[in-house]
Design a protein around this motif. Sequence first.
Motif, PDB file in Angstrom:
ATOM      1  N   HIS A 282       0.841  -1.193   0.000  1.00 24.83           N
ATOM      2  CA  HIS A 282       0.000   0.000   0.000  1.00 24.83           C
ATOM      3  C   HIS A 282       0.878   1.246   0.000  1.00 24.83           C
ATOM      4  CE1 HIS A 282      -4.089  -1.519   0.405  1.00 24.83           C
ATOM      5  NE2 HIS A 282      -3.628  -2.451   1.231  1.00 24.83           N
ATOM      6  N   ASP A 283       0.478   2.239  -0.745  1.00 30.93           N
ATOM      7  CA  ASP A 283       1.141   3.537  -0.699  1.00 30.93           C
ATOM      8  C   ASP A 283       0.356   4.401   0.284  1.00 30.93           C
ATOM      9  OD1 ASP A 283      -0.859   3.189  -2.737  1.00 30.93           O
ATOM     10  OD2 ASP A 283      -0.535   5.266  -3.314  1.00 30.93           O
ATOM     11  N   PRO A 284       1.021   4.994   1.276  1.00 30.67           N
ATOM     12  CA  PRO A 284       0.284   5.758   2.290  1.00 30.67           C
ATOM     13  C   PRO A 284      -0.397   6.965   1.671  1.00 30.67           C
ATOM     14  CG  PRO A 284       2.642   6.124   2.495  1.00 30.67           C
ATOM     15  CD  PRO A 284       2.467   5.004   1.515  1.00 30.67           C
ATOM     16  N   PRO A 285      -1.646   7.225   2.044  1.00 33.32           N
ATOM     17  CA  PRO A 285      -2.352   8.396   1.516  1.00 33.32           C
ATOM     18  C   PRO A 285      -1.748   9.684   2.038  1.00 33.32           C
ATOM     19  CG  PRO A 285      -3.635   7.381   3.248  1.00 33.32           C
ATOM     20  CD  PRO A 285      -2.473   6.463   3.000  1.00 33.32           C
ATOM     21  N   ILE A 286      -2.053  10.781   1.364  1.00 34.05           N
ATOM     22  CA  ILE A 286      -1.626  12.097   1.818  1.00 34.05           C
ATOM     23  C   ILE A 286      -2.569  12.550   2.917  1.00 34.05           C
ATOM     24  CG2 ILE A 286      -1.321  14.513   1.157  1.00 34.05           C
ATOM     25  CD1 ILE A 286      -0.686  13.567  -1.647  1.00 34.05           C
ATOM     26  N   ARG A 287      -2.025  12.801   4.095  1.00 33.71           N
ATOM     27  CA  ARG A 287      -2.864  13.224   5.209  1.00 33.71           C
ATOM     28  C   ARG A 287      -3.201  14.701   5.055  1.00 33.71           C
ATOM     29  NH1 ARG A 287      -2.965   9.188   8.785  1.00 33.71           N
ATOM     30  NH2 ARG A 287      -1.235   7.709   8.825  1.00 33.71           N
ATOM     31  N   SER A 288      -4.458  15.019   5.273  1.00 35.44           N
ATOM     32  CA  SER A 288      -4.891  16.405   5.121  1.00 35.44           C
ATOM     33  C   SER A 288      -6.107  16.658   5.998  1.00 35.44           C
ATOM     34  CB  SER A 288      -5.240  16.702   3.657  1.00 35.44           C
ATOM     35  OG  SER A 288      -5.785  17.984   3.520  1.00 35.44           O
ATOM     36  N   ASP A 289      -6.161  17.863   6.536  1.00 37.16           N
ATOM     37  CA  ASP A 289      -7.330  18.268   7.311  1.00 37.16           C
ATOM     38  C   ASP A 289      -8.436  18.812   6.425  1.00 37.16           C
ATOM     39  OD1 ASP A 289      -6.044  17.581   9.675  1.00 37.16           O
ATOM     40  OD2 ASP A 289      -5.114  19.563   9.859  1.00 37.16           O
ATOM     41  N   SER A 290      -8.110  19.051   5.142  1.00 38.48           N
ATOM     42  CA  SER A 290      -9.089  19.607   4.203  1.00 38.48           C
ATOM     43  C   SER A 290      -9.978  18.506   3.648  1.00 38.48           C
ATOM     44  CB  SER A 290      -8.375  20.333   3.052  1.00 38.48           C
ATOM     45  OG  SER A 290      -7.545  21.351   3.549  1.00 38.48           O
ATOM     46  N   ARG A 291     -11.206  18.868   3.326  1.00 35.32           N
ATOM     47  CA  ARG A 291     -12.130  17.910   2.752  1.00 35.32           C
ATOM     48  C   ARG A 291     -11.871  17.750   1.255  1.00 35.32           C
ATOM     49  NH1 ARG A 291     -18.036  19.432   5.438  1.00 35.32           N
ATOM     50  NH2 ARG A 291     -17.451  19.012   7.626  1.00 35.32           N
ATOM     51  N   ILE A 292     -12.328  16.611   0.735  1.00 31.48           N
ATOM     52  CA  ILE A 292     -12.242  16.390  -0.704  1.00 31.48           C
ATOM     53  C   ILE A 292     -13.101  17.430  -1.419  1.00 31.48           C
ATOM     54  CG2 ILE A 292     -12.988  14.832  -2.538  1.00 31.48           C
ATOM     55  CD1 ILE A 292     -10.449  13.921  -1.433  1.00 31.48           C
ATOM     56  N   ASP A 293     -12.602  17.942  -2.501  1.00 34.63           N
ATOM     57  CA  ASP A 293     -13.313  18.960  -3.283  1.00 34.63           C
ATOM     58  C   ASP A 293     -14.361  18.287  -4.172  1.00 34.63           C
ATOM     59  OD1 ASP A 293     -14.061  21.245  -4.653  1.00 34.63           O
ATOM     60  OD2 ASP A 293     -12.354  21.158  -6.034  1.00 34.63           O
ATOM     61  N   TRP A 294     -15.427  17.815  -3.530  1.00 32.99           N
ATOM     62  CA  TRP A 294     -16.471  17.122  -4.298  1.00 32.99           C
ATOM     63  C   TRP A 294     -17.170  18.035  -5.309  1.00 32.99           C
ATOM     64  CZ3 TRP A 294     -15.988  12.218  -4.453  1.00 32.99           C
ATOM     65  CH2 TRP A 294     -15.524  11.507  -3.347  1.00 32.99           C
ATOM     66  N   PRO A 295     -17.480  19.298  -4.976  1.00 36.73           N
ATOM     67  CA  PRO A 295     -18.079  20.161  -6.010  1.00 36.73           C
ATOM     68  C   PRO A 295     -17.195  20.288  -7.242  1.00 36.73           C
ATOM     69  CG  PRO A 295     -18.359  21.144  -3.841  1.00 36.73           C
ATOM     70  CD  PRO A 295     -17.440  19.981  -3.653  1.00 36.73           C
ATOM     71  N   GLY A 296     -15.885  20.421  -7.030  1.00 32.42           N
ATOM     72  CA  GLY A 296     -14.979  20.512  -8.171  1.00 32.42           C
ATOM     73  C   GLY A 296     -14.978  19.245  -8.994  1.00 32.42           C
ATOM     74  N   MET A 297     -15.007  18.088  -8.324  1.00 30.24           N
ATOM     75  CA  MET A 297     -15.042  16.814  -9.035  1.00 30.24           C
ATOM     76  C   MET A 297     -16.324  16.678  -9.854  1.00 30.24           C
ATOM     77  SD  MET A 297     -13.482  13.965  -6.450  1.00 30.24           S
ATOM     78  CE  MET A 297     -11.762  14.039  -5.901  1.00 30.24           C
TER      79      MET A 297
ATOM     80  N   VAL B 185     -14.496  28.639 -11.229  1.00 30.88           N
ATOM     81  CA  VAL B 185     -14.851  29.472 -10.076  1.00 30.88           C
ATOM     82  C   VAL B 185     -14.706  28.687  -8.774  1.00 30.88           C
ATOM     83  CG1 VAL B 185     -16.744  30.687  -8.937  1.00 30.88           C
ATOM     84  CG2 VAL B 185     -16.369  30.985 -11.400  1.00 30.88           C
ATOM     85  N   VAL B 186     -15.212  27.448  -8.759  1.00 27.28           N
ATOM     86  CA  VAL B 186     -15.127  26.617  -7.557  1.00 27.28           C
ATOM     87  C   VAL B 186     -13.677  26.311  -7.213  1.00 27.28           C
ATOM     88  CG1 VAL B 186     -15.605  24.299  -6.657  1.00 27.28           C
ATOM     89  CG2 VAL B 186     -17.420  25.610  -7.768  1.00 27.28           C
ATOM     90  N   GLU B 187     -12.868  25.985  -8.209  1.00 23.43           N
ATOM     91  CA  GLU B 187     -11.471  25.643  -7.938  1.00 23.43           C
ATOM     92  C   GLU B 187     -10.684  26.835  -7.409  1.00 23.43           C
ATOM     93  OE1 GLU B 187     -10.366  21.969  -8.593  1.00 23.43           O
ATOM     94  OE2 GLU B 187     -12.355  22.552  -7.926  1.00 23.43           O
ATOM     95  N   ARG B 188     -11.010  28.028  -7.882  1.00 21.92           N
ATOM     96  CA  ARG B 188     -10.296  29.218  -7.408  1.00 21.92           C
ATOM     97  C   ARG B 188     -10.611  29.523  -5.942  1.00 21.92           C
ATOM     98  NH1 ARG B 188      -8.174  32.863 -11.131  1.00 21.92           N
ATOM     99  NH2 ARG B 188      -8.732  34.589  -9.737  1.00 21.92           N
ATOM    100  N   ARG B 189     -11.791  29.110  -5.486  1.00 22.69           N
ATOM    101  CA  ARG B 189     -12.218  29.427  -4.125  1.00 22.69           C
ATOM    102  C   ARG B 189     -12.020  28.275  -3.148  1.00 22.69           C
ATOM    103  NH1 ARG B 189     -18.013  32.535  -5.255  1.00 22.69           N
ATOM    104  NH2 ARG B 189     -17.148  34.285  -6.460  1.00 22.69           N
ATOM    105  N   ALA B 190     -11.791  27.068  -3.645  1.00 23.93           N
ATOM    106  CA  ALA B 190     -11.703  25.902  -2.765  1.00 23.93           C
ATOM    107  C   ALA B 190     -10.426  25.948  -1.934  1.00 23.93           C
ATOM    108  CB  ALA B 190     -11.731  24.622  -3.600  1.00 23.93           C
ATOM    109  N   ALA B 191     -10.556  25.552  -0.667  1.00 24.82           N
ATOM    110  CA  ALA B 191      -9.380  25.509   0.206  1.00 24.82           C
ATOM    111  C   ALA B 191      -8.402  24.431  -0.249  1.00 24.82           C
ATOM    112  CB  ALA B 191      -9.822  25.240   1.644  1.00 24.82           C
ATOM    113  N   SER B 192      -8.934  23.311  -0.723  1.00 26.08           N
ATOM    114  CA  SER B 192      -8.093  22.229  -1.244  1.00 26.08           C
ATOM    115  C   SER B 192      -8.680  21.776  -2.573  1.00 26.08           C
ATOM    116  CB  SER B 192      -8.055  21.059  -0.249  1.00 26.08           C
ATOM    117  OG  SER B 192      -7.259  20.007  -0.743  1.00 26.08           O
TER     118      SER B 192
END
Length: 466
Positions: A190-205, A248-255
């Motif tokens: 397994h490759d370890p995931p990138i740990r992050s406190d930010s949520r997945i950018d589901w609107p961008g996806m 627009v969403v990507e420019r404003r998203a924290a992650s």
Amino acid sequence: MSEAVVSPVRVGRLSIGALGILALALGTLQSVVEPALPLLQRELGVSPAEGALVGNTLLVTGAVVAPVAGKLGDRYGGKRVLVRLMAVVSAGGLLAGLAPNLPVLLLGQVLQGVMVGALPLSFILVRHHLPAGASQLAIGVVIALFTGGGMVGTLFAGPIAEGLSWHWMFALPTIAIIAMTLVVTRLMPHDPPIRSDSRIDWPGMVLLSGTLLAFMLGLVKVTGSGLPPLAIGGLAVVVAALATGWVVVERRAASPMVDLRMLAKPALWHSCLLTLVITTSFGMVAFLLPQLFAVSADGYGFALSTTDIGLFLLPGAVAGAVGDSLGGIAARRFGLRAVLIVGAVVTAATMIALVSLHTAAWQLALAKVLAAIGAGAGTTALLTRAATAVEAGDTGIATSLLVVTRVIGVAVGSQVAGAILDAGSDAVTGRPAESAFAAGFAMAGLVAALSLSPLVLRSTKKGIQA
């Protein structure tokens, strides 16, 4: 955002080999449609443009899934996401193998399309578990084996379809995919995931997936259904609105799903633009040649069987694998610009020559070889350039964008070629006129020549910066 401080587990040749064989099986499943497309059109009773939809349905899903898979792989680990995608691919392959009609076959192709996401996920694993120099070589090997799967599918689709049925040409590669997924699951750490406190950018996806889906489905409708200008304008507005909303969403998203600053890097957007040009031309060629091989011989065609078509296309599949494996090496030795210019000149000259020289089967086979080498070397060199121009944590999404661009280019090329044949078909027999093929080859040559524009000469002046 912070990455987990974990030393990567180095893997051996056996693990990389298993990953490569999985890519080989996926390439086989993806490629069986090409030589068998005339047979499928006859048995399902569809036109050339509708036949292009059989292959492009897989590409539509791939274009939507690839960037999402790459981002999720960066975030949660490439192996974890890869195994789940392979379960979906296996379900699609089995469904296509059991399909009683066109709608079910198309549904199976939709599910199979998530295989396109396997490439960026493989690149994540390779980049994580191997040092920089070895990872570049391994990326080339994985791409080459995926392309080599095209060789296997091209060779065996005909005998399987004619000896058993066309259903088995989907079922057999699917069985191999299931087996190799189990092997990769066992051997690849397994490759370890990138740990992050930010949520997945589901609107961008969602917005990016919607943009790609609207574009691909709009392309199919515009080229295959003869939509009125108002409907075409409406589709363009929908695509533009979704794309604008995504920016627009990507420019404003924290992650953000895609860091637009990364996308603005010349190495990335130049690579995407050039990949689109190269693969559009190649997509036209890949669609036109088997159609011409299958046209009845009482005129200008060859009336070849599915097996014979596969044999004549086989040298092109081999050439594509060679081009893919040597693309990065050639660009590093001779420079990216040299690889692209030589490929564009060879492809454009070959297509223009085919306008008048398509009376012998060997001429078509040679044309496929030359086009495959040019396209394979060029797109792999661009992919390697993009993969090494971004941070390691962005490898999945960066390579996904290139993979999506390849998919879109091939889909655009084949759909446009299908529309050209439909427009030049006899109203009674439905057979395309010889002039339609000539027009398609000329268009493919002109598209390939776009790679020689001043933009290319400027953007690739310094070659690959690795």
